[in-house]
Scaffold this motif. Structure first.
Motif, PDB file in Angstrom:
ATOM      1  N   PHE A   1      93.746  56.929  15.545  1.00  7.42           N
ATOM      2  CA  PHE A   1      92.901  56.988  14.346  1.00  7.42           C
ATOM      3  C   PHE A   1      92.824  55.600  13.718  1.00  7.42           C
ATOM      4  O   PHE A   1      93.838  55.014  13.365  1.00  7.42           O
ATOM      5  CB  PHE A   1      93.531  57.989  13.356  1.00  7.42           C
ATOM      6  CG  PHE A   1      92.927  57.986  11.977  1.00  7.42           C
ATOM      7  CD1 PHE A   1      91.617  58.394  11.773  1.00  7.42           C
ATOM      8  CD2 PHE A   1      93.685  57.594  10.875  1.00  7.42           C
ATOM      9  CE1 PHE A   1      91.069  58.412  10.492  1.00  7.42           C
ATOM     10  CE2 PHE A   1      93.150  57.601   9.585  1.00  7.42           C
ATOM     11  CZ  PHE A   1      91.841  58.022   9.397  1.00  7.42           C
ATOM     12  N   SER A   2      91.612  55.046  13.626  1.00  7.08           N
ATOM     13  CA  SER A   2      91.399  53.801  12.887  1.00  7.08           C
ATOM     14  C   SER A   2      90.452  54.134  11.742  1.00  7.08           C
ATOM     15  O   SER A   2      89.317  54.531  11.996  1.00  7.08           O
ATOM     16  CB  SER A   2      90.768  52.726  13.787  1.00  7.08           C
ATOM     17  OG  SER A   2      91.643  52.356  14.826  1.00  7.08           O
ATOM     18  N   PRO A   3      90.902  54.021  10.499  1.00  5.36           N
ATOM     19  CA  PRO A   3      90.079  54.485   9.374  1.00  5.36           C
ATOM     20  C   PRO A   3      88.936  53.533   9.032  1.00  5.36           C
ATOM     21  O   PRO A   3      88.974  52.836   8.033  1.00  5.36           O
ATOM     22  CB  PRO A   3      91.094  54.582   8.229  1.00  5.36           C
ATOM     23  CG  PRO A   3      92.145  53.580   8.557  1.00  5.36           C
ATOM     24  CD  PRO A   3      92.196  53.459  10.044  1.00  5.36           C
ATOM     25  N   MET A   4      87.918  53.527   9.903  1.00 11.89           N
ATOM     26  CA  MET A   4      86.777  52.621   9.672  1.00 11.89           C
ATOM     27  C   MET A   4      85.482  53.395   9.906  1.00 11.89           C
ATOM     28  O   MET A   4      84.986  53.427  11.033  1.00 11.89           O
ATOM     29  CB  MET A   4      86.806  51.455  10.678  1.00 11.89           C
ATOM     30  CG  MET A   4      88.094  50.667  10.720  1.00 11.89           C
ATOM     31  SD  MET A   4      88.035  49.295  11.907  1.00 11.89           S
ATOM     32  CE  MET A   4      88.214  50.143  13.470  1.00 11.89           C
ATOM     33  N   ASN A   5      84.940  54.037   8.879  1.00 11.98           N
ATOM     34  CA  ASN A   5      83.616  54.650   9.056  1.00 11.98           C
ATOM     35  C   ASN A   5      82.553  53.723   8.464  1.00 11.98           C
ATOM     36  O   ASN A   5      82.881  52.662   7.921  1.00 11.98           O
ATOM     37  CB  ASN A   5      83.576  56.069   8.475  1.00 11.98           C
ATOM     38  CG  ASN A   5      83.685  56.096   6.963  1.00 11.98           C
ATOM     39  OD1 ASN A   5      84.070  55.115   6.356  1.00 11.98           O
ATOM     40  ND2 ASN A   5      83.364  57.228   6.361  1.00 11.98           N
ATOM     41  N   HIS A   6      81.300  54.112   8.637  1.00 16.91           N
ATOM     42  CA  HIS A   6      80.171  53.259   8.215  1.00 16.91           C
ATOM     43  C   HIS A   6      80.361  51.819   8.719  1.00 16.91           C
ATOM     44  O   HIS A   6      80.064  50.857   8.007  1.00 16.91           O
ATOM     45  CB  HIS A   6      80.018  53.267   6.690  1.00 16.91           C
ATOM     46  CG  HIS A   6      79.690  54.633   6.148  1.00 16.91           C
ATOM     47  ND1 HIS A   6      78.566  55.324   6.515  1.00 16.91           N
ATOM     48  CD2 HIS A   6      80.362  55.444   5.280  1.00 16.91           C
ATOM     49  CE1 HIS A   6      78.540  56.494   5.900  1.00 16.91           C
ATOM     50  NE2 HIS A   6      79.617  56.597   5.152  1.00 16.91           N
ATOM     51  N   THR A   7      80.871  51.698   9.920  1.00 11.00           N
ATOM     52  CA  THR A   7      81.173  50.382  10.489  1.00 11.00           C
ATOM     53  C   THR A   7      80.641  50.314  11.917  1.00 11.00           C
ATOM     54  O   THR A   7      80.930  51.202  12.720  1.00 11.00           O
ATOM     55  CB  THR A   7      82.716  50.171  10.505  1.00 11.00           C
ATOM     56  OG1 THR A   7      83.201  50.214   9.157  1.00 11.00           O
ATOM     57  CG2 THR A   7      83.106  48.847  11.138  1.00 11.00           C
ATOM     58  N   PRO A   8      79.850  49.284  12.248  1.00  4.77           N
ATOM     59  CA  PRO A   8      79.377  49.179  13.630  1.00  4.77           C
ATOM     60  C   PRO A   8      80.553  48.973  14.593  1.00  4.77           C
ATOM     61  O   PRO A   8      81.522  48.299  14.242  1.00  4.77           O
ATOM     62  CB  PRO A   8      78.463  47.944  13.605  1.00  4.77           C
ATOM     63  CG  PRO A   8      78.858  47.177  12.399  1.00  4.77           C
ATOM     64  CD  PRO A   8      79.389  48.183  11.401  1.00  4.77           C
ATOM     65  N   VAL A   9      80.452  49.570  15.763  1.00  3.11           N
ATOM     66  CA  VAL A   9      81.533  49.484  16.745  1.00  3.11           C
ATOM     67  C   VAL A   9      81.474  48.122  17.428  1.00  3.11           C
ATOM     68  O   VAL A   9      80.583  47.844  18.224  1.00  3.11           O
ATOM     69  CB  VAL A   9      81.408  50.620  17.788  1.00  3.11           C
ATOM     70  CG1 VAL A   9      82.506  50.514  18.837  1.00  3.11           C
ATOM     71  CG2 VAL A   9      81.468  51.978  17.087  1.00  3.11           C
TER      72      VAL A   9
END
Ligand code: ZN
Length: 399
Positions: free
Chosen positions: A360-368
């Motif tokens: 789990f990496s808590p990074m939403n609304h973030t381009p991969v």
């Protein structure tokens, strides 16, 4: 907007990003030295183990809980990052430049120095607030994940130092998400890298010889592509499936030939295969051998990598760590999506040792952007992640 300006945690993160722990031939000592200073700041003990030799440190920062007899929690991250093509970057990849939008550019900003530093930041905040936790936490910082972990987590998991940690559950990396959801990984496919050495009739390029490597390769490769197409269709026709749920197979190397007018006696092809959880490994190996026979024989199979089947971490009510993780994320209002990881991480070694592990990496609304040029992470996304861990870490630790 000013939350990330002059923020101590952002500055610690950027400092860690500026250490060029980049493959190949990484000098990990600056990371070790940085983490030692972090441990002092946190007031926590730190140990450095060298299970795979003096250039491969494993750093463990420990926060002893009220019940040190219980199985512990590890919060794992890797210190290494993949190579860069600096000329393709807007800012130097180890400058950790922060633009006026708060985007922090650096190799490792997503994969995964962010997560390692967010663990530390969350624990710093919890300790400042006088929180005490039930189980002991070990924050582990390992080398060489990006080259398969052979001299990192793979040996560490087998060491007596690791056994002493008495680990009951692990959190490790996931991947960023461009939308509002948070992917959470409970399993990985098994990676096989297989070399096929084809042998056939050699001779003059002007003839029509029998059993040439070219013919064999075509027959063999048609079988491979037929199987691949079947998986492509399976993925396309069922929207509930993601790439981690199917078997992927790709030609990655092709070598052979000496001269334009000579039919060569050998040809080598390498396939990168990621076996879905549902695949029977023995049967699949059998299938590869059969394809070689059907292509005319004389094909030698060499396994460069043949990962065993690793049991998935249970995501049901019988896994109390999972239940705690899930409840904490629900209370935080996080939309989580449980998935099989498409690539490989150190979690496979943890799961192989029979320990449940969640990525789990808590990074939403973030381009991969992991492994990509201009890898960046938005400062406010980073800071939000710390807030999430401030709830998730106590939840799994108090199980
Ligand atoms: Zn990673």
């Amino acid at each position: 907007m000013s939350a990330w300006k002059d923020n101590q945690e952002i500055e610690f993160f950027r400092e860690y990003l500026r250490i060029p722990s980049v493959h190949p031939d990484i000098d990990y000592e600056p990371c070790v030295e940085f983490l030692k200073r972090q441990a002092i700041d946190l007031g926590l003990p730190i140990e450095v183990f060298y299970c795979a030799g003096p250039t491969k440190p494993v750093v463990v920062i420990t926060w002893v809980g009220q019940r040190p007899d219980l199985p512990t929690i590890i919060l794992n991250s890797h210190m290494d990052v993949v190579p860069v093509f600096p000329e393709k970057w807007t800012y130097p990849p180890f400058s950790a430049h922060m633009d006026d939008q708060g985007r922090i550019y650096a190799r490792g900003s997503q994969d995964m120095k962010c997560v390692g530093m967010q663990y530390l930041a969350a624990i710093r905040a919890l300790r400042k607030n006088g929180v005490t936790l039930k189980r002991t936490i070990h924050m582990t910082f390992v080398p060489d994940e990006e080259v398969g972990g052979n001299e990192g987590m793979r040996v560490f998991v087998k060491s007596k130092e690791f056994k002493k940690l008495n680990v009951g559950f692990s959190l490790d990396e996931g991947i960023a998400s461009p939308d509002e959801t948070f992917p959470v990984y409970y399993a990985e496919r098994s990676i096989w890298h297989v070399k096929f050495i084809l042998t056939g009739t050699a001779g003059h390029g002007s003839l029509l010889l029998e059993n040439t490597v070219g013919e064999k390769f075509l027959k063999f490769f048609n079988k491979v592509m037929e199987f691949r197409q079947h998986e492509v269709q399976r993925l396309e026709s069922d929207t509930s499936l993601t790439i981690g749920d199917v078997t992927t197979i790709n030609l990655t190397c092709l070598n052979g030939g000496v001269q334009s007018n000579v039919v060569p006696p050998t040809l080598e092809a390498v396939l990168d295969i990621r076996l879905a959880l549902s695949i029977n490994h023995d049967a699949f190996a059998q299938q590869l051998s059969q394809w070689c026979e059907e292509a005319g024989g004389g094909i030698k199979i060499e396994y460069k990598q043949k990962q065993p089947k690793v049991e998935a971490t249970k995501i049901d009510n019988f896994n109390p760590f999972w239940t705690a993780f899930k409840q904490a994320s629900t209370e935080l209002g996080l939309k989580i999506k449980t998935l099989v990881f498409p690539g490989g991480t150190d979690s496979r070694y943890i799961r192989q040792a029979g320990i449940p592990a969640i990525g789990f990496s808590p990074m939403n609304h973030t381009p991969v952007l992991l492994h990509d040029h201009d890898e960046f992470l938005q400062a406010d996304v980073y800071l939000k992640g710390i807030e999430y861990y401030k709830k998730i870490i106590p939840a799994v630790t108090n199980v």
